[in-house]
Design a protein around this motif. Structure first.
Motif, PDB file in Angstrom:
ATOM      1  N   LYS A   1       0.848  -1.196   0.000  1.00 56.40           N
ATOM      2  CA  LYS A   1       0.000   0.000   0.000  1.00 56.40           C
ATOM      3  C   LYS A   1       0.883   1.245   0.000  1.00 56.40           C
ATOM      4  O   LYS A   1       1.533   1.538   1.001  1.00 56.40           O
ATOM      5  CB  LYS A   1      -0.886   0.004   1.246  1.00 56.40           C
ATOM      6  N   ASN A   2       0.880   1.978  -1.120  1.00 57.65           N
ATOM      7  CA  ASN A   2       1.701   3.189  -1.238  1.00 57.65           C
ATOM      8  C   ASN A   2       1.028   4.377  -0.569  1.00 57.65           C
ATOM      9  O   ASN A   2      -0.142   4.658  -0.849  1.00 57.65           O
ATOM     10  CB  ASN A   2       1.867   3.564  -2.720  1.00 57.65           C
ATOM     11  N   VAL A   3       1.785   5.081   0.254  1.00 60.35           N
ATOM     12  CA  VAL A   3       1.273   6.314   0.851  1.00 60.35           C
ATOM     13  C   VAL A   3       2.230   7.455   0.525  1.00 60.35           C
ATOM     14  O   VAL A   3       3.425   7.381   0.824  1.00 60.35           O
ATOM     15  CB  VAL A   3       1.131   6.190   2.386  1.00 60.35           C
ATOM     16  N   LEU A   4       1.701   8.502  -0.099  1.00 57.83           N
ATOM     17  CA  LEU A   4       2.493   9.705  -0.367  1.00 57.83           C
ATOM     18  C   LEU A   4       2.379  10.648   0.829  1.00 57.83           C
ATOM     19  O   LEU A   4       1.266  10.955   1.276  1.00 57.83           O
ATOM     20  CB  LEU A   4       1.952  10.424  -1.618  1.00 57.83           C
ATOM     21  N   ILE A   5       3.525  11.066   1.336  1.00 53.23           N
ATOM     22  CA  ILE A   5       3.533  12.032   2.447  1.00 53.23           C
ATOM     23  C   ILE A   5       4.287  13.256   1.963  1.00 53.23           C
ATOM     24  O   ILE A   5       5.516  13.222   1.807  1.00 53.23           O
ATOM     25  CB  ILE A   5       4.218  11.436   3.693  1.00 53.23           C
ATOM     26  N   THR A   6       3.570  14.351   1.706  1.00 49.82           N
ATOM     27  CA  THR A   6       4.274  15.545   1.220  1.00 49.82           C
ATOM     28  C   THR A   6       5.037  16.185   2.382  1.00 49.82           C
ATOM     29  O   THR A   6       4.620  16.126   3.544  1.00 49.82           O
ATOM     30  CB  THR A   6       3.316  16.561   0.569  1.00 49.82           C
ATOM     31  N   GLY A   7       6.190  16.783   2.048  1.00 47.28           N
ATOM     32  CA  GLY A   7       7.008  17.419   3.080  1.00 47.28           C
ATOM     33  C   GLY A   7       7.525  16.420   4.094  1.00 47.28           C
ATOM     34  O   GLY A   7       7.515  16.681   5.299  1.00 47.28           O
ATOM     35  N   SER A   8       8.030  15.264   3.603  1.00 41.84           N
ATOM     36  CA  SER A   8       8.486  14.233   4.550  1.00 41.84           C
ATOM     37  C   SER A   8      10.003  14.154   4.648  1.00 41.84           C
ATOM     38  O   SER A   8      10.547  13.193   5.178  1.00 41.84           O
ATOM     39  CB  SER A   8       7.875  12.875   4.190  1.00 41.84           C
ATOM     40  N   SER A   9      10.700  15.179   4.164  1.00 40.09           N
ATOM     41  CA  SER A   9      12.152  15.217   4.335  1.00 40.09           C
ATOM     42  C   SER A   9      12.528  15.455   5.790  1.00 40.09           C
ATOM     43  O   SER A   9      13.598  15.067   6.243  1.00 40.09           O
ATOM     44  CB  SER A   9      12.741  16.347   3.469  1.00 40.09           C
ATOM     45  N   ARG A  10      11.622  16.110   6.526  1.00 42.19           N
ATOM     46  CA  ARG A  10      11.945  16.488   7.922  1.00 42.19           C
ATOM     47  C   ARG A  10      10.650  16.736   8.695  1.00 42.19           C
ATOM     48  O   ARG A  10       9.556  16.654   8.146  1.00 42.19           O
ATOM     49  CB  ARG A  10      12.854  17.723   7.956  1.00 42.19           C
ATOM     50  N   GLY A  11      10.809  17.035   9.998  1.00 42.43           N
ATOM     51  CA  GLY A  11       9.672  17.463  10.815  1.00 42.43           C
ATOM     52  C   GLY A  11       8.550  16.433  10.953  1.00 42.43           C
ATOM     53  O   GLY A  11       8.787  15.227  11.036  1.00 42.43           O
ATOM     54  N   ILE A  12       7.334  16.934  10.955  1.00 48.34           N
ATOM     55  CA  ILE A  12       6.151  16.087  11.175  1.00 48.34           C
ATOM     56  C   ILE A  12       6.014  15.049  10.058  1.00 48.34           C
ATOM     57  O   ILE A  12       5.682  13.887  10.306  1.00 48.34           O
ATOM     58  CB  ILE A  12       4.885  16.972  11.265  1.00 48.34           C
ATOM     59  N   GLY A  13       6.303  15.473   8.827  1.00 47.61           N
ATOM     60  CA  GLY A  13       6.182  14.554   7.689  1.00 47.61           C
ATOM     61  C   GLY A  13       7.121  13.370   7.817  1.00 47.61           C
ATOM     62  O   GLY A  13       6.749  12.228   7.552  1.00 47.61           O
ATOM     63  N   LYS A  14       8.340  13.640   8.230  1.00 45.79           N
ATOM     64  CA  LYS A  14       9.330  12.564   8.404  1.00 45.79           C
ATOM     65  C   LYS A  14       8.864  11.563   9.474  1.00 45.79           C
ATOM     66  O   LYS A  14       8.899  10.351   9.267  1.00 45.79           O
ATOM     67  CB  LYS A  14      10.687  13.167   8.794  1.00 45.79           C
ATOM     68  N   GLU A  15       8.433  12.069  10.621  1.00 47.82           N
ATOM     69  CA  GLU A  15       7.989  11.167  11.703  1.00 47.82           C
ATOM     70  C   GLU A  15       6.773  10.355  11.257  1.00 47.82           C
ATOM     71  O   GLU A  15       6.623   9.186  11.621  1.00 47.82           O
ATOM     72  CB  GLU A  15       7.654  11.970  12.964  1.00 47.82           C
ATOM     73  N   THR A  16       5.910  10.996  10.458  1.00 46.43           N
ATOM     74  CA  THR A  16       4.729  10.283   9.951  1.00 46.43           C
ATOM     75  C   THR A  16       5.157   9.160   9.008  1.00 46.43           C
ATOM     76  O   THR A  16       4.623   8.045   9.059  1.00 46.43           O
ATOM     77  CB  THR A  16       3.800  11.281   9.223  1.00 46.43           C
ATOM     78  N   ALA A  17       6.147   9.459   8.161  1.00 45.57           N
ATOM     79  CA  ALA A  17       6.662   8.434   7.244  1.00 45.57           C
ATOM     80  C   ALA A  17       7.189   7.232   8.024  1.00 45.57           C
ATOM     81  O   ALA A  17       6.898   6.074   7.698  1.00 45.57           O
ATOM     82  CB  ALA A  17       7.767   9.032   6.377  1.00 45.57           C
ATOM     83  N   LEU A  18       7.930   7.503   9.085  1.00 45.37           N
ATOM     84  CA  LEU A  18       8.508   6.411   9.880  1.00 45.37           C
ATOM     85  C   LEU A  18       7.419   5.613  10.592  1.00 45.37           C
ATOM     86  O   LEU A  18       7.459   4.385  10.656  1.00 45.37           O
ATOM     87  CB  LEU A  18       9.523   6.971  10.883  1.00 45.37           C
ATOM     88  N   TYR A  19       6.431   6.331  11.107  1.00 49.22           N
ATOM     89  CA  TYR A  19       5.336   5.655  11.826  1.00 49.22           C
ATOM     90  C   TYR A  19       4.568   4.722  10.883  1.00 49.22           C
ATOM     91  O   TYR A  19       4.282   3.565  11.210  1.00 49.22           O
ATOM     92  CB  TYR A  19       4.382   6.715  12.397  1.00 49.22           C
ATOM     93  N   LEU A  20       4.232   5.250   9.695  1.00 49.14           N
ATOM     94  CA  LEU A  20       3.464   4.435   8.744  1.00 49.14           C
ATOM     95  C   LEU A  20       4.320   3.285   8.207  1.00 49.14           C
ATOM     96  O   LEU A  20       3.812   2.187   7.976  1.00 49.14           O
ATOM     97  CB  LEU A  20       2.941   5.308   7.600  1.00 49.14           C
ATOM     98  N   ALA A  21       5.616   3.548   8.032  1.00 48.83           N
ATOM     99  CA  ALA A  21       6.511   2.479   7.556  1.00 48.83           C
ATOM    100  C   ALA A  21       6.564   1.338   8.570  1.00 48.83           C
ATOM    101  O   ALA A  21       6.542   0.161   8.205  1.00 48.83           O
ATOM    102  CB  ALA A  21       7.914   3.039   7.313  1.00 48.83           C
ATOM    103  N   LYS A  22       6.591   1.693   9.850  1.00 47.59           N
ATOM    104  CA  LYS A  22       6.634   0.648  10.896  1.00 47.59           C
ATOM    105  C   LYS A  22       5.356  -0.177  10.882  1.00 47.59           C
ATOM    106  O   LYS A  22       5.322  -1.300  11.376  1.00 47.59           O
ATOM    107  CB  LYS A  22       6.851   1.281  12.274  1.00 47.59           C
ATOM    108  N   ASN A  23       4.299   0.368  10.312  1.00 52.41           N
ATOM    109  CA  ASN A  23       3.054  -0.388  10.197  1.00 52.41           C
ATOM    110  C   ASN A  23       2.868  -1.002   8.813  1.00 52.41           C
ATOM    111  O   ASN A  23       1.749  -1.379   8.447  1.00 52.41           O
ATOM    112  CB  ASN A  23       1.868   0.488  10.585  1.00 52.41           C
ATOM    113  N   GLY A  24       3.969  -1.043   8.039  1.00 55.73           N
ATOM    114  CA  GLY A  24       3.973  -1.834   6.812  1.00 55.73           C
ATOM    115  C   GLY A  24       3.579  -1.114   5.542  1.00 55.73           C
ATOM    116  O   GLY A  24       3.527  -1.736   4.476  1.00 55.73           O
ATOM    117  N   PHE A  25       3.292   0.177   5.616  1.00 56.00           N
ATOM    118  CA  PHE A  25       2.966   0.892   4.377  1.00 56.00           C
ATOM    119  C   PHE A  25       4.239   1.159   3.578  1.00 56.00           C
ATOM    120  O   PHE A  25       5.296   1.452   4.160  1.00 56.00           O
ATOM    121  CB  PHE A  25       2.306   2.252   4.691  1.00 56.00           C
ATOM    122  N   ASP A  26       4.144   1.097   2.253  1.00 55.34           N
ATOM    123  CA  ASP A  26       5.232   1.567   1.398  1.00 55.34           C
ATOM    124  C   ASP A  26       5.148   3.079   1.337  1.00 55.34           C
ATOM    125  O   ASP A  26       4.050   3.640   1.219  1.00 55.34           O
ATOM    126  CB  ASP A  26       5.105   0.968  -0.012  1.00 55.34           C
TER     127      ASP A  26
END
Ligand code: NDP
Length: 242
Positions: free
Chosen positions: A3-28
């Motif tokens: 399941k691909n999830v696009l997270i805009t502004g994920s180089s840093r800050g809230i977007g980055k932490e969101t990317a890591l959180y969703l990745a830990k739950n198996g999202f691409d």
């Protein structure tokens, strides 16, 4: 395919932490940055170590054509997105009587213009492929309550709330949920010029928030457990109401 999830502004800050959180739950994770490709690459390494697929898209959310071309190509090559976190945003604070037109345009075009520019190429493929997915937008306490020195930012973030609620009604019958997260004062680059010690006194919990505390809410909204929640604005602000 995951399941691909696009997270805009994920180089840093809230977007980055969101990317890591969703990745830990198996999202691409489809990472995204504007100019800070180096930070995005560092985030990519961290996401990879969670064992999921990831890649970086680079575009300016103000640039409608660039958004359409890059996102459409990515969907064509890698499949429809399960969801999007519309997180990229900027603030350019000034009191209104001396706010220049660039400060107004830049903030409105990035924060609110980005809603149209990013979601337009994403939503139709989700509908066509009958994806019962998720869209989460990022507003702010400033969009809910208004804030001095932020007429431009408050306008853009209030606009996001209206757009989110309207889109949630249009997509509800498709099983796509659309919700909005409204953070308070969160420790990221965005608040580097904020007098944090002064602001803390105004926050009922007497502390600023961590990006992870916003990411965990986005992660919940992406879960199966949240499938009947749509059109909502949920605050993460330690009790602060400006
Ligand atoms: P940061 O400043 O830490 O990160 C901003 C992100 O947005 C970066 O990834 C940046 O990319 C990207 N970005 C900025 N402008 C553009 C653009 N024109 N096109 C594409 N990407 C862009 O912000 P935060 O993590 O603090 O904020 C994330 C979201 O949360 C924003 O929408 C913000 O308004 C909102 N928010 C933040 C609060 C806070 O206290 N921090 C409070 C309330 C809401 P790059 O790295 O390439 O520059």
């Amino acid at each position: 395919m995951g399941k691909n999830v696009l997270i805009t502004g994920s180089s840093r800050g809230i977007g980055k932490e969101t990317a890591l959180y969703l990745a830990k739950n198996g999202f691409d994770i489809v990472l995204h940055c504007n100019s800070n490709i180096q930070k995005a690459r560092e985030t990519e390494e961290e996401v990879k170590s969670c064992g999921v697929n990831t890649r970086i898209l680079q575009f300016d959310v103000k640039d409608r054509k660039q958004c359409f071309d890059i996102i459409s190509k990515d969907i064509e090559e890698n499949g429809v997105y399960f969801g999007v976190v519309l997180n990229a945003g900027i603030a350019r604070d000034n009191v209104f009587p001396v706010m220049d037109e660039d400060e107004w345009d830049d903030v409105i075009d990035t924060n609110l213009g980005g809603f149209y520019n990013v979601l337009k190429p994403v939503v139709m493929p989700m509908i066509e492929k009958r994806v019962k997915g998720r869209i989460v937008t990022m507003s702010s306490i400033s969009g809910l309550a208004g804030n001095r020195g932020q007429v431009n930012y408050s306008a853009s973030k209030a606009g996001i709330i209206g757009a989110t609620k309207a889109l949630s009604l249009e997509l509800a019958k498709r099983g796509i949920t659309v919700n909005c997260v409204a953070p308070g004062i969160i420790e990221t680059d965005m608040i580097k010029d904020v007098p944090v010690e002064e602001v803390k006194k105004m926050i009922p919990m007497k502390r600023t928030g961590k990006a992870k505390e916003v990411a965990s809410l986005v992660n919940y909204l992406f879960s199966e457990d949240a499938s009947y929640i749509t059109g909502q604005v949920i605050s993460v602000n330690g009790g602060l109401y400006l």
